[in-house]
Design an enzyme around this catalytic site. Sequence first.
Site, PDB file in Angstrom:
ATOM      1  N   GLY A  11       0.814  -1.341  -0.010  1.00  0.00           N
ATOM      2  CA  GLY A  11      -0.111   0.194   0.108  1.00  0.00           C
ATOM      3  C   GLY A  11       0.866   1.238   0.116  1.00  0.00           C
ATOM      4  NE  ARG A  72      -1.795  -4.815  -2.266  1.00  0.00           N
ATOM      5  CZ  ARG A  72      -1.633  -4.535  -0.992  1.00  0.00           C
ATOM      6  NH1 ARG A  72      -0.229  -5.040  -0.697  1.00  0.00           N
ATOM      7  NH2 ARG A  72      -2.075  -3.388  -0.288  1.00  0.00           N
ATOM      8  CG  ASP A 103       3.598  -7.376   7.261  1.00  0.00           C
ATOM      9  OD1 ASP A 103       3.117  -6.890   6.001  1.00  0.00           O
ATOM     10  OD2 ASP A 103       2.738  -7.814   8.020  1.00  0.00           O
ATOM     11  CB  THR A 125       2.873   0.702   6.204  1.00  0.00           C
ATOM     12  OG1 THR A 125       1.599   0.293   6.566  1.00  0.00           O
ATOM     13  CG2 THR A 125       3.781   0.313   7.436  1.00  0.00           C
ATOM     14  CG  ASP A 127      -1.653  -0.237   8.029  1.00  0.00           C
ATOM     15  OD1 ASP A 127      -2.585   0.516   8.058  1.00  0.00           O
ATOM     16  OD2 ASP A 127      -1.512  -0.987   7.229  1.00  0.00           O
ATOM     17  CG  ASP A 129       1.602  -2.928  10.341  1.00  0.00           C
ATOM     18  OD1 ASP A 129       2.383  -2.333   9.727  1.00  0.00           O
ATOM     19  OD2 ASP A 129       0.680  -3.623   9.975  1.00  0.00           O
ATOM     20  NE  ARG A 171      -1.557  -4.678   7.235  1.00  0.00           N
ATOM     21  CZ  ARG A 171      -0.597  -5.135   6.868  1.00  0.00           C
ATOM     22  NH1 ARG A 171      -0.736  -6.116   5.890  1.00  0.00           N
ATOM     23  NH2 ARG A 171       0.851  -5.162   7.642  1.00  0.00           N
TER      24      ARG A 171
END
Length: 319
Positions: A11, A72, A103, A125, A127, A129, A171
């Site tokens: 993303g 992707r 990740d 990212t 996120d 994360d 996410r």
Amino acid sequence: MKKIAVLTSGGDAPGMNAAIRAVVRKARFHGVEVVGVYHGFEGLYKGNFELLDLGAVGGIIQRGGTKLYSARFPEFKEDEYQLKAIENMREQGIEGLVVIGGDGSYRGAMQLTEKGFPCVGIPGTIDNDIAGTEYTIGFDTALNTVIDAIDKIRDTATSHENTFIVEVMGRAAGDIALWAGLAAGAESVLIPEEEYDLEEIIARLERGAARSKKHSIIIVAEGVMPGHKLAKILEEKTGIQIRVSVLGHIQRGGAPSAQDRVLAGRLGAKAVEVLLEGGSGRAVGIRNHTIVDYGLREAYEGNHKADLSLYTLSKELSI
């Protein structure tokens, strides 16, 4: 090393362009050429390369998204695609690769590393994360986008005396919801890292109503449940009409904040340094305001931990 490559994968996140710029200019400062790989690992497999000079990354530091595009490419999990990618790079004289992403992107980089090709990962990212780094590129910008949206929603909630649920991205991580909830003064915040108590949420709504509070904001991370599902549950239990705003991909766009631009510059430069010093299978990140590098496998196999002290504080301040 005389030539390295850089790609963005997964993303998009605000600040990726600033990181690309930093990689190119830091490398050029040391006399190293940089090849841009378009469309992530798919471009690596197809040989979609372009030599990036200083002008190629001029005027992009303020742009969201990624100049190199992203895609992707699940086929890259297979050995034959990885080996073809390495063959393509070696044919071009490329000796190392910088991968900017999350990740999943790190896993691809690690697979190349295990096949003998040096890679370094930069966390890009929204996120936030990635284990091993306190912040990822894009998180701060996305957070400010969410806060701005919540502030606007609160204006409407106040005017019409409504309760709103705002669903945010992340996410399986709750950092966006957690930080936005605290910064925007949400009445309740639901994150994947903590079990939620519906009765407590209802009690907060009732306490607010008892002191003539006519509006409320509830923030739910997408990793908990969809906002519309939560709204249905609460409406059935309280009889209160609840409106839902799903912010969606607006959170991933926009010009990067100053913090994300500076972080991208620091991490991009560090990634180049690690490669030039012979590092491989490494990730760069920030801990205690210091730029560090550590094992790439730790970055995607380790557990990201939300700062639950913020969760406790958010609850205390929303009484």
